[in-house]
Design a protein around this motif. Structure first.
Motif, PDB file in Angstrom:
ATOM      1  N   ARG A  78       0.908  -1.259  -0.147  1.00 39.95           N
ATOM      2  CA  ARG A  78      -0.129   0.075   0.168  1.00 39.95           C
ATOM      3  C   ARG A  78       0.631   1.244  -0.016  1.00 39.95           C
ATOM      4  O   ARG A  78       0.520   2.194  -0.620  1.00 39.95           O
ATOM      5  CB  ARG A  78      -0.978   0.039   1.271  1.00 39.95           C
ATOM      6  CG  ARG A  78      -1.915   1.364   1.303  1.00 39.95           C
ATOM      7  CD  ARG A  78      -2.971   0.975   0.433  1.00 39.95           C
ATOM      8  NE  ARG A  78      -3.689  -0.151   0.302  1.00 39.95           N
ATOM      9  CZ  ARG A  78      -4.675  -0.340   1.257  1.00 39.95           C
ATOM     10  NH1 ARG A  78      -5.189   0.685   2.090  1.00 39.95           N
ATOM     11  NH2 ARG A  78      -5.469  -1.317   1.275  1.00 39.95           N
TER      12      ARG A  78
ATOM     13  N   GLU B 244      -9.215   4.350 -12.778  1.00 36.36           N
ATOM     14  CA  GLU B 244      -9.925   4.409 -11.438  1.00 36.36           C
ATOM     15  C   GLU B 244     -10.126   2.727 -11.244  1.00 36.36           C
ATOM     16  O   GLU B 244     -10.030   2.541  -9.767  1.00 36.36           O
ATOM     17  CB  GLU B 244     -10.932   5.170 -11.511  1.00 36.36           C
ATOM     18  CG  GLU B 244     -10.687   6.675 -11.508  1.00 36.36           C
ATOM     19  CD  GLU B 244     -10.048   7.262 -10.801  1.00 36.36           C
ATOM     20  OE1 GLU B 244      -9.963   6.718  -9.552  1.00 36.36           O
ATOM     21  OE2 GLU B 244      -9.729   8.393 -10.601  1.00 36.36           O
TER      22      GLU B 244
ATOM     23  N   TYR C 150     -16.751   5.515 -10.406  1.00 38.47           N
ATOM     24  CA  TYR C 150     -15.811   4.806  -9.671  1.00 38.47           C
ATOM     25  C   TYR C 150     -15.021   5.781  -9.381  1.00 38.47           C
ATOM     26  O   TYR C 150     -13.984   6.123 -10.366  1.00 38.47           O
ATOM     27  CB  TYR C 150     -15.754   3.289 -10.138  1.00 38.47           C
ATOM     28  CG  TYR C 150     -14.917   2.390  -9.279  1.00 38.47           C
ATOM     29  CD1 TYR C 150     -15.598   1.475  -8.365  1.00 38.47           C
ATOM     30  CD2 TYR C 150     -13.483   2.511  -9.113  1.00 38.47           C
ATOM     31  CE1 TYR C 150     -14.808   0.963  -7.561  1.00 38.47           C
ATOM     32  CE2 TYR C 150     -12.742   1.769  -8.338  1.00 38.47           C
ATOM     33  CZ  TYR C 150     -13.518   0.632  -7.658  1.00 38.47           C
ATOM     34  OH  TYR C 150     -12.758   0.107  -6.706  1.00 38.47           O
ATOM     35  N   ARG C 151     -14.366   5.604  -8.050  1.00 38.47           N
ATOM     36  CA  ARG C 151     -12.899   6.411  -7.944  1.00 38.47           C
ATOM     37  C   ARG C 151     -12.315   5.320  -6.958  1.00 38.47           C
ATOM     38  O   ARG C 151     -12.835   4.733  -5.789  1.00 38.47           O
ATOM     39  CB  ARG C 151     -13.302   7.782  -7.206  1.00 38.47           C
ATOM     40  CG  ARG C 151     -13.882   8.793  -8.165  1.00 38.47           C
ATOM     41  CD  ARG C 151     -13.004   8.968  -9.245  1.00 38.47           C
ATOM     42  NE  ARG C 151     -13.537  10.138 -10.093  1.00 38.47           N
ATOM     43  CZ  ARG C 151     -14.086   9.869 -11.211  1.00 38.47           C
ATOM     44  NH1 ARG C 151     -14.479   8.402 -11.519  1.00 38.47           N
ATOM     45  NH2 ARG C 151     -14.653  10.625 -12.171  1.00 38.47           N
ATOM     46  N   SER C 152     -11.142   5.060  -7.309  1.00 38.23           N
ATOM     47  CA  SER C 152     -10.232   4.307  -6.456  1.00 38.23           C
ATOM     48  C   SER C 152      -9.984   4.696  -4.903  1.00 38.23           C
ATOM     49  O   SER C 152      -9.827   6.147  -4.781  1.00 38.23           O
ATOM     50  CB  SER C 152      -8.742   4.110  -7.111  1.00 38.23           C
ATOM     51  OG  SER C 152      -7.872   3.583  -6.359  1.00 38.23           O
ATOM     52  N   SER C 153      -9.779   3.871  -4.229  1.00 40.62           N
ATOM     53  CA  SER C 153      -9.430   4.254  -2.926  1.00 40.62           C
ATOM     54  C   SER C 153      -8.010   4.454  -2.487  1.00 40.62           C
ATOM     55  O   SER C 153      -7.784   5.197  -1.366  1.00 40.62           O
ATOM     56  CB  SER C 153     -10.115   3.199  -1.654  1.00 40.62           C
ATOM     57  OG  SER C 153      -9.118   2.284  -1.929  1.00 40.62           O
TER      58      SER C 153
ATOM     59  N   ARG D 279     -12.177  -3.259  -5.484  1.00 42.04           N
ATOM     60  CA  ARG D 279     -11.964  -2.911  -4.171  1.00 42.04           C
ATOM     61  C   ARG D 279     -10.895  -3.842  -3.345  1.00 42.04           C
ATOM     62  O   ARG D 279     -10.409  -3.486  -2.701  1.00 42.04           O
ATOM     63  CB  ARG D 279     -13.512  -2.522  -3.565  1.00 42.04           C
ATOM     64  CG  ARG D 279     -14.207  -1.505  -3.884  1.00 42.04           C
ATOM     65  CD  ARG D 279     -13.676  -0.155  -3.555  1.00 42.04           C
ATOM     66  NE  ARG D 279     -14.491   0.917  -3.994  1.00 42.04           N
ATOM     67  CZ  ARG D 279     -13.968   2.245  -4.353  1.00 42.04           C
ATOM     68  NH1 ARG D 279     -12.774   2.355  -4.395  1.00 42.04           N
ATOM     69  NH2 ARG D 279     -14.728   2.873  -4.775  1.00 42.04           N
TER      70      ARG D 279
ATOM     71  N   GLU E  19      -7.657  -3.157  -4.306  1.00 40.89           N
ATOM     72  CA  GLU E  19      -7.282  -2.193  -3.760  1.00 40.89           C
ATOM     73  C   GLU E  19      -6.794  -2.431  -2.268  1.00 40.89           C
ATOM     74  O   GLU E  19      -5.838  -2.021  -1.704  1.00 40.89           O
ATOM     75  CB  GLU E  19      -8.372  -0.849  -3.768  1.00 40.89           C
ATOM     76  CG  GLU E  19      -8.542  -0.359  -5.077  1.00 40.89           C
ATOM     77  CD  GLU E  19      -9.591   0.511  -5.228  1.00 40.89           C
ATOM     78  OE1 GLU E  19     -10.241   0.960  -4.057  1.00 40.89           O
ATOM     79  OE2 GLU E  19     -10.159   0.726  -6.170  1.00 40.89           O
TER      80      GLU E  19
END
Length: 595
Positions: A360, A384, A398-401, A546, A549
């Motif tokens: 991460r 994304e 949609y938006r990436s975290s 998700r 991610e």
């Protein structure tokens, strides 16, 4: 389709067997198209590769039952070797195709002097090659558990060590010489799109058994072109298949000015017109740009470094290019680019919290917007989710975290025991040295990319070691799970999200899953998605994104905007969102027309 892959180098040069007689093609020998690939192919047996450049060539050699309409937007399928679109029965579980009689493979020694007609059994055999476990076909995921009885034969082959090509499959039948019936395990209205992918082109069994391991260098199909000369990693020469039946350029405009012009200049022409396609492998961007400027290439994508020389601030052609008659065609690829982390690597792999924190932090350190500004010269958009725009299952909201946040990255590393030494670089929680080994390639773009990653990693105290090699060795290492970090891109093979999400499906390790990622949570979501009709899969694709991610297996980067420059002599050019080879739809103005 993977944009980089390894190249077969068994022989320095291959000259294909040229068929004689039966001339049908309207192609003209003096019309030569000159193009470049930015990376090498690895032969043309698509069952054993998912190389983007191999696929470009295979698409014009091997014909599928269906293909894409050249101009339609959104994309749609039309018959290729099939007489018409399939008859669909049982609510999308049964597809019946009737093949046009009188289609022949190009003459080849494998046929021992006899003309070889294309028949339904050729498609059945070609699909069996995809099913054969020994071939490790990346396309197996496209039909895994989809055809009634197919997986039973696969399981039998795994146990016995040999695939029985003579065994019948309930869901794969030749009803007669020209009719093939597919019976699926569940309704799937997406299935014809899978059949349009290059791996599902017809291959003759005699050719496979004749050439064996050399098949990738001796492609024999029924399409508009055939391999004439082949110098691996250097040049590919295709010539018009003299036995090809041809077609009339008769596509409908979508209403754009570009399409209107194509219809005006091309309608009614007998195709293909191009008699020869010369493909050069030019990996260095500056060399490709110089080749286009000197008119050694008939069209090419604008390289990143040439963007300021070609486009103004509004992304329009500059006057000096217009004055030369050069045309510009812009399109956004149906693709994603990403950096992969090997989940089996002892340093960055694993599912423990400290390993997830490390991955991460690496992701948080990388500024995708800076990457787009510097490397892409603004000609890209941030990716994304796993499924890109233009592909079914993409959610534009949609938006990436995961975003750019080096402060949080440093806090994560501190929290999980990655301590900094006197030199400013971190160690592993057990005190051992931490070095991120990143596979890369030569070339100015790769050098700039490496510099960006070094800057990013230095900012969070992680030492980096860039290992420069070629695509062949890097892909081999990734396929064998013997690397730490590498970057790649995937272009849509067909307009459905499963084409992207299967790249992280556990059973595909050793095929398309190069992150060597296995997650029960992800695999369950994938299987659930495949049980749904395509229009209901988006929520599952979002959850899979998700999950990626959360595990930080991939670091999503961008989707490129391609700026195609076309020389004034070329007619009929349009970049298709899925189909990559457009050579059979083009023409070159004669010398008299040029004057």
């Amino acid at each position: 389709m993977k944009s980089k892959f390894f190249t077969v180098t068994l022989f320095s040069t291959v000259v294909a067997f040229a068929p004689m007689g039966y001339t049908k093609t309207p192609a003209q020998a003096d019309k030569v198209l000159r193009i470049a690939f930015e990376a090498p192919d690895d032969g043309f047996d698509m069952v054993k590769t998912f190389n983007f450049y191999s696929g470009n060539v295979a698409d014009v050699i091997f014909e599928r039952l269906v293909q894409y309409d050249y101009l339609a937007n959104p994309v749609k399928l039309v018959p290729s070797t099939a007489e018409s679109m399939p008859t669909i029965q049982d609510n999308g579980k049964v597809y019946i195709f009737k093949i046009k009689p009188g289609i022949y493979f190009t003459d080849d020694p494998a046929f021992k002097g006899k003309r070889r007609e294309l028949v339904a059994e050729d498609y059945i055999y070609s699909i069996k090659r995809i099913l054969d476990p020994k071939n490790h076909s990346s396309s197996f995921a496209f039909i895994d558990h989809k055809i009634v009885g197919a997986n039973a034969l696969v399981d039998q082959a795994k146990k016995s060590g040999k695939f029985n090509y003579d065994a019948s499959i309930q869901g794969l039948k030749a009803l007669d010489r020209y009719t093939i019936q597919f019976t699926l395990t569940q309704p799937d209205y997406n299935f014809p799109y899978i059949l349009a992918y290059s791996t599902f082109g017809a291959t003759a069994r005699e050719v496979v058994e004749y050439y064996k391991d050399r098949l990738g260098m001796h492609p024999v199909g029924t399409g508009p072109y055939m391999l004439s000369k082949y110098v691996p990693r250097s040049k590919i020469e295709l010539v018009a298949n003299p036995d090809y039946r041809g077609f009339v350029w008769n596509f409908k405009s979508t209403g754009t000015a570009w399409d209107n012009q194509l219809v005006k200049e091309m309608s009614g022409k007998q195709m293909p017109q191009i008699g020869k396609v010369n493909i050069s492998i030019i990996e260095e961007e500056q060399s490709r740009w110089l080749a286009f400027q000197s008119k050694q290439l008939d069209f090419d994508k604008v390289t990143a470094n040439a963007i300021p020389k070609v486009l103004d601030q509004n992304n329009h052609l500059k006057p000096e290019m217009k004055n030369k008659g050069v045309q510009l065609y812009r399109n956004k690829e149906a693709e994603i680019t990403y950096s992969m982390l090997n989940m089996r690597d002892p340093i960055v792999g694993g599912s423990s919290l400290d390993k997830v924190a490390l991955r991460r932090a690496i992701a948080l350190s990388f500024d995708v917007n800076e990457y787009i500004r510097i490397l892409r010269k603004g000609q890209a958009v941030k990716a994304e989710m796993l499924v890109p725009a233009g592909v079914n299952g993409h959610n534009p909201n949609y938006r990436s975290s995961i975003g750019y946040n080096p402060v949080l990255a440093n806090k994560l590393l501190d929290r999980f025991g990655y301590k900094k030494g006197d030199d400013g670089y971190r160690t592993l929680p057990d005190g051992k040295a931490l070095t991120l080994k990143i596979n890369t390639e030569s070339g100015s773009a790769s050098v700039m990319y490496s510099e960006l990653w070094k800057k990013s990693l230095d900012a969070i105290g992680i030492r980096s070691d860039f290992r420069v090699s070629n695509f062949a060795d890097n892909l081999k290492a990734a396929t064998q799970c013997q690397y730490m970090m590498w970057s790649g891109a995937w272009h849509a093979d067909y307009p459905e999200g499963e084409n992207f999400t299967q790249l992280l499906y556990g059973p595909n390790v050793g095929r398309g899953n190069q992150s060597c990622y296995q997650s029960d949570a992800y695999d369950n979501l994938y299987r659930q998605a495949m049980q749904q009709p395509p229009e209901k899969r988006m929520p599952f694709y979002e959850k899979m994104s998700r999950q990626i991610e959360a595990d930080t297996t991939w670091i999503l980067q961008d989707t490129r905007i391609r700026n195609w420059l076309i020389q004034p002599e070329v007619q009929g050019f349009k970049a298709h969102p899925i189909m990559n080879s457009n050579w059979q739809y083009l023409d070159i103005a004669s010398p008299r027309q040029n004057k």
